[in-house]
Design a protein around this motif. Structure first.
Motif, PDB file in Angstrom:
ATOM      1  N   TRP A  78      13.566  -6.730   9.505  1.00 52.83           N
ATOM      2  CA  TRP A  78      12.629  -5.511   9.475  1.00 52.83           C
ATOM      3  C   TRP A  78      11.847  -6.435   8.163  1.00 52.83           C
ATOM      4  O   TRP A  78      10.495  -6.338   7.319  1.00 52.83           O
ATOM      5  N   ASP A  79      13.045  -6.854   7.165  1.00 56.49           N
ATOM      6  CA  ASP A  79      12.601  -6.983   6.051  1.00 56.49           C
ATOM      7  C   ASP A  79      11.492  -7.918   5.623  1.00 56.49           C
ATOM      8  O   ASP A  79      10.819  -8.349   4.800  1.00 56.49           O
ATOM      9  N   PHE A  80      11.179  -9.297   6.224  1.00 62.37           N
ATOM     10  CA  PHE A  80      11.230 -10.474   7.204  1.00 62.37           C
ATOM     11  C   PHE A  80       9.177  -9.851   6.953  1.00 62.37           C
ATOM     12  O   PHE A  80       8.386 -10.102   7.008  1.00 62.37           O
ATOM     13  N   ALA A  81       9.688  -9.562   8.349  1.00 63.21           N
ATOM     14  CA  ALA A  81       8.698  -8.957   9.555  1.00 63.21           C
ATOM     15  C   ALA A  81       7.385  -7.963   8.484  1.00 63.21           C
ATOM     16  O   ALA A  81       6.101  -7.437   8.887  1.00 63.21           O
ATOM     17  N   SER A  82       8.004  -6.743   6.836  1.00 70.21           N
ATOM     18  CA  SER A  82       6.977  -5.632   6.967  1.00 70.21           C
ATOM     19  C   SER A  82       6.357  -6.524   6.294  1.00 70.21           C
ATOM     20  O   SER A  82       5.090  -5.866   6.167  1.00 70.21           O
ATOM     21  N   THR A  83       6.196  -7.894   5.444  1.00 73.97           N
ATOM     22  CA  THR A  83       5.334  -8.014   4.785  1.00 73.97           C
ATOM     23  C   THR A  83       3.951  -8.594   5.748  1.00 73.97           C
ATOM     24  O   THR A  83       3.483  -8.474   5.958  1.00 73.97           O
ATOM     25  N   LEU A  84       4.651  -9.101   6.940  1.00 75.66           N
ATOM     26  CA  LEU A  84       4.260  -9.701   7.824  1.00 75.66           C
ATOM     27  C   LEU A  84       3.106  -8.892   8.728  1.00 75.66           C
ATOM     28  O   LEU A  84       1.475  -9.105   8.200  1.00 75.66           O
ATOM     29  N   VAL A  85       3.939  -8.133   8.743  1.00 79.24           N
ATOM     30  CA  VAL A  85       2.969  -6.360   9.223  1.00 79.24           C
ATOM     31  C   VAL A  85       1.731  -5.886   8.670  1.00 79.24           C
ATOM     32  O   VAL A  85       0.929  -5.283   8.606  1.00 79.24           O
ATOM     33  N   ALA A  86       2.879  -5.383   7.275  1.00 78.46           N
ATOM     34  CA  ALA A  86       1.269  -5.003   5.656  1.00 78.46           C
ATOM     35  C   ALA A  86       0.659  -6.771   5.694  1.00 78.46           C
ATOM     36  O   ALA A  86      -0.432  -5.175   6.113  1.00 78.46           O
ATOM     37  N   ARG A  87       0.435  -7.181   6.282  1.00 82.20           N
ATOM     38  CA  ARG A  87      -1.175  -7.946   5.914  1.00 82.20           C
ATOM     39  C   ARG A  87      -1.875  -7.937   7.193  1.00 82.20           C
ATOM     40  O   ARG A  87      -2.693  -7.746   6.743  1.00 82.20           O
ATOM     41  N   GLN A  88      -1.159  -8.108   8.440  1.00 78.92           N
ATOM     42  CA  GLN A  88      -1.781  -7.537   9.646  1.00 78.92           C
ATOM     43  C   GLN A  88      -2.874  -6.421   9.800  1.00 78.92           C
ATOM     44  O   GLN A  88      -3.599  -6.347  10.334  1.00 78.92           O
ATOM     45  N   GLN A  89      -2.420  -5.855   8.634  1.00 80.59           N
ATOM     46  CA  GLN A  89      -2.730  -4.898   8.495  1.00 80.59           C
ATOM     47  C   GLN A  89      -3.600  -4.366   7.367  1.00 80.59           C
ATOM     48  O   GLN A  89      -4.229  -3.219   7.049  1.00 80.59           O
ATOM     49  N   GLY A  90      -4.019  -5.179   6.189  1.00 85.92           N
ATOM     50  CA  GLY A  90      -4.821  -5.285   5.274  1.00 85.92           C
ATOM     51  C   GLY A  90      -4.050  -5.417   3.846  1.00 85.92           C
ATOM     52  O   GLY A  90      -5.063  -4.695   2.894  1.00 85.92           O
ATOM     53  N   TYR A  91      -2.837  -4.777   4.113  1.00 82.50           N
ATOM     54  CA  TYR A  91      -2.191  -4.903   2.509  1.00 82.50           C
ATOM     55  C   TYR A  91      -1.032  -6.157   2.226  1.00 82.50           C
ATOM     56  O   TYR A  91      -1.365  -6.751   3.058  1.00 82.50           O
ATOM     57  N   ARG A  92      -0.816  -5.801   0.839  1.00 81.89           N
ATOM     58  CA  ARG A  92      -0.630  -7.100   0.889  1.00 81.89           C
ATOM     59  C   ARG A  92       1.006  -5.844  -0.405  1.00 81.89           C
ATOM     60  O   ARG A  92       1.247  -5.511   0.127  1.00 81.89           O
ATOM     61  N   SER A  93       1.979  -7.405  -0.447  1.00 83.61           N
ATOM     62  CA  SER A  93       3.469  -6.863  -0.597  1.00 83.61           C
ATOM     63  C   SER A  93       3.676  -7.345  -2.261  1.00 83.61           C
ATOM     64  O   SER A  93       2.792  -8.568  -1.957  1.00 83.61           O
TER      65      SER A  93
END
Length: 390
Positions: free
Chosen positions: A222-237
């Motif tokens: 989840w630590d790596f995937a969190s930024t990827l899921v965020a980007r898919q939903q239009g957010y940045r990290s």
């Protein structure tokens, strides 16, 4: 054939130089021309937060960890502290239950399912707008949580990552691991100014609960995937310099080798699972950063055996190649000795050699596990010393 052998032998070094030197230079250039984003929140606007602590058999450290989390500088009425036990059987759960009167909650799995499954299950009972993950063996200074949560006052931010500081038992920073950690944090700072980081710190990071809309396969991170899921939903990290997290260094290089192998293997699996994000035609600069920071750091490990073989072929024809092969062989043997004798070694160059050999070995083993389809779901705690913050 000679030219091809040179190309194969030089490929890992060339790719690594790009990933570790050229890419940060490019991001630095972008960050120089990008204005800093200055946002903040007032104390009365603090959002509700759920802190999750995934554990498996952490009886020796869990009380101290929870006690420190209860001392965090954050409005207590807006803080939920949730310990996620992956079917611990050493008394960890009993320790947590005794803290229930102080508001500490326990979510116990009846059978071992792994860290990611535990984090998936936490979403259903998390009351916070922000979910913050904390490792059981790290130390979070009291003021770090507010620094982390302040980043979410920017509505474009979906994930905020803490600043790892690798320390010894006395709270001091030194050694190869500390140097690498500091380097990684500087790269994340540049990525933040350039737009977005591509991976969060598993020790201390926060994510908007609204982003965690679907569970993650248990063999991914989840630590790596969190930024990827965020980007898919239009957010940045973003990386948050003030959100300090003290990470104790393990004195046992072999334990660190196992941890790095597991971390890289799960990272590769996560990258392949979200491989669509490496499409520059769809995700633009983020895809470039993801390929440069993650994929190009891991590819040299895959190419290393072929590179050494090519160097061996060149050594039969060229004296320079022969000298380079001898240096590589000496470094590998020295590093292997450092791994073998571990904590008994005090000579820093030997420790550095051990760290390098362990890192390369872990990277190669991670690729082997990835190609074999090995599912690394559960984990065993890495032995770490207790830290006295300095």
């Amino acid at each position: 054939m000679f030219a091809l052998a040179v190309l194969i032998a030089a490929a890992p070094l060339g790719i690594a130089l790009y990933a570790y030197v050229a890419y940060p230079a490019i991001i630095w250039t972008v960050a120089r021309v990008r204005p800093r984003n200055k946002t903040g929140v007032q104390s009365e606007a603090w959002p509700s937060v759920t802190i999750t602590v995934p554990v498996y058999n952490e009886v020796s450290s869990i009380r101290a960890t929870v006690e420190r989390l209860l001392e965090l500088d954050y409005p207590r009425e807006k803080l939920q502290l949730l310990v996620l036990s992956d079917a611990s059987n050493d008394g960890t759960d009993d320790v947590v239950r005794k803290l229930a009167a102080r508001g500490v909650e326990l979510l116990r799995a009846t059978v071992r399912q792994g860290k990611t499954a535990a984090e998936n299950s936490a979403v259903a009972i998390a009351r916070g707008e922000i979910i913050v993950n904390v490792d059981a063996t790290v130390v979070i200074p009291p003021g770090s949580l507010k620094h982390l949560i302040r980043a979410f006052s920017d509505p474009t931010v979906g994930v905020a990552s803490g600043r790892d500081v690798s320390v010894g038992a006395a709270g001091n920073e030194s050694g190869a691991e500390s140097g690498y950690t500091s380097y990684e944090m500087r790269v994340r700072d540049l990525e933040t100014r350039a737009g977005s980081i591509v991976g969060a710190s598993g020790c201390f990071y926060g994510i908007r609960r609204a982003i965690r809309v679907a569970p993650l396969p248990s063999e991914l991170s989840w630590d790596f995937a969190s930024t990827l899921v965020a980007r898919q939903q239009g957010y940045r990290s973003v990386s948050v310099p003030g959100a300090v997290c003290l990470v104790p260094r393990t004195a046992e290089i072999r334990s660190e080798l196992r941890r790095k192998t597991r971390t890289m293997a799960r990272g590769l699996g996560t990258l392949f699972y979200f491989r669509a994000l490496m499409n520059p035609f769809t995700y633009g600069v983020f895809a470039f950063m993801l390929i440069s920071h993650k994929l190009f750091r891991w590819v040299p490990y895959l190419l290393l055996p072929a590179a050494i073989l090519a160097l061996g072929v060149l050594a039969t024809q060229n004296s320079v190649a022969a000298v380079l092969l001898a240096i590589v062989a000496f470094g590998v043997l020295t590093g292997a000795a450092a791994i073998r004798y571990g904590s008994s070694i005090r000579f820093k160059p030997l420790t550095l050699a051990g760290f390098m050999v362990a890192a390369f070995s872990a990277g190669l083993l991670a690729w082997v596990d990835a190609f074999r389809g090995t599912r690394m779901v559960t984990w065993d705690p890495t032995p770490r010393p207790a830290v006295t913050p300095g």
